[in-house]
Design a protein around this motif. Structure first.
Motif, short mmCIF file in Angstrom:
data_model
loop_
_atom_site.label_atom_id
_atom_site.label_comp_id
_atom_site.label_asym_id
_atom_site.label_seq_id
_atom_site.Cartn_x
_atom_site.Cartn_y
_atom_site.Cartn_z
N GLU A 162 -36.94 -78.25 99.96
CA GLU A 162 -37.67 -77.48 98.97
C GLU A 162 -37.04 -76.11 98.77
O GLU A 162 -36.62 -75.45 99.72
N ALA A 163 -36.99 -75.67 97.51
CA ALA A 163 -36.40 -74.38 97.16
C ALA A 163 -37.32 -73.66 96.18
O ALA A 163 -36.89 -73.16 95.15
N ASN A 167 -39.05 -77.48 93.10
CA ASN A 167 -37.59 -77.54 93.02
C ASN A 167 -36.98 -77.79 94.39
O ASN A 167 -37.61 -77.53 95.43
N GLN A 169 -33.04 -77.89 96.75
CA GLN A 169 -31.72 -77.26 96.84
C GLN A 169 -30.62 -78.21 96.38
O GLN A 169 -30.70 -79.43 96.58
N THR A 186 -28.24 -73.80 91.99
CA THR A 186 -28.75 -73.72 93.35
C THR A 186 -30.00 -74.57 93.56
O THR A 186 -30.41 -74.81 94.69
N GLN A 187 -30.62 -75.01 92.45
CA GLN A 187 -31.84 -75.81 92.55
C GLN A 187 -31.78 -76.97 91.55
O GLN A 187 -31.06 -76.91 90.55
N TRP A 188 -32.57 -78.01 91.83
CA TRP A 188 -32.65 -79.14 90.91
C TRP A 188 -34.05 -79.73 90.98
O TRP A 188 -34.80 -79.48 91.92
N ARG A 189 -34.37 -80.51 89.95
CA ARG A 189 -35.60 -81.31 89.97
C ARG A 189 -35.44 -82.47 89.00
O ARG A 189 -34.55 -82.45 88.13
N LYS A 200 -29.30 -69.36 89.76
CA LYS A 200 -30.12 -68.23 90.24
C LYS A 200 -30.58 -67.35 89.07
O LYS A 200 -31.63 -66.74 89.14
#
Length: 230
Positions: A162-163, A167, A169, A186-189, A200
């Motif tokens: 989780e980020a 979202n 990482q 830096t994040q995905w979903r 970012k």
């Protein structure tokens, strides 16, 4: 006068037709909604099973919330019934019949609701939601980004770490194409059938699955960017 009466009759008929259509749509929803549904944050980091029933209750119809709901989604502690309001609103409501959250259908079988100060929540058929979760699990791992001609331009790893809300990482591998390195997600979903990569700075790239089981960046271009599962 005859012309005016004709106009008045036409307007009245039109309004009556709208009323009938609304009644039919509301009636259809009341028939289709009973069953098990998943109430969740947009990407299912917090979930709750809701069973909507056809039995009458004060101000609406009965429902059941699984015990874990109040912990996962604290606002659900106020939900005691459900109803259909207006043309197409599915309301989860409190004991006075007031809305705790209102949902409208955004895709077949998927309803979206907003709670001010908290964000968007999704209500969808439980079986479909669990199928989506399985699909998300299949996304986790190593991927390659290639151009339309098959030339590799970057490697990346999607994780289930989780980020932030909803979202997860993502990590780029060394020696990426400068444009991708500059984007530096830096994040995905996984959202509504799309892989969303986010930087970012808040920029986002969307990828949709095509007929060849590849994920192409959208909107499409003459030099497409494609994600391939490794």
């Amino acid at each position: 006068m005859r012309a005016l009466r004709g106009v008045a009759f036409a307007v009245a008929a039109h309004l009556a037709a709208i009323g009938i259509a609304q009644a039919q749509d509301a009636t259809t929803l009341k028939k289709e909604m009973p069953g098990q549904w998943e109430l969740s944050t947009t990407e299912r980091s917090k979930t709750c099973v809701v069973t909507l029933k056809a039995d009458a209750a004060a101000h609406g119809y009965k429902l059941e919330l699984e015990p874990a709901c109040k912990t996962a989604l604290p606002f659900t502690k106020d939900i005691v019934a459900w109803s259909v309001k207006g043309l197409d609103i599915v309301r989860l409501q409190d004991a006075a019949g007031e809305a705790v959250i209102d949902f409208t259908e955004v895709e077949a079988g998927i309803f979206e609701g907003l709670r001010q100060g908290e964000g968007v929540y999704i209500l969808q058929d439980l079986a479909a939601a669990r199928s989506m979760a399985k699909s998300m699990d299949q996304m986790i791992g190593d991927w390659a980004m290639v151009r339309g001609n098959g030339q590799p331009v970057c490697g990346l790893t999607l994780t289930n770490t989780e980020a932030g809300p909803d979202n997860f990482q993502v990590f780029l591998k060394p020696k990426c194409d400068p444009a991708i390195a500059q984007f530096n997600p830096t994040q995905w979903r996984l959202e509504r059938g799309q892989i969303i990569l986010m930087s970012k700075s808040g920029d986002a790239w969307q990828f949709e699955a095509d007929d060849n089981a590849q994920w192409r960046r959208v909107p499409d271009t003459a030099d497409p960017l494609i994600m391939l599962r490794q």
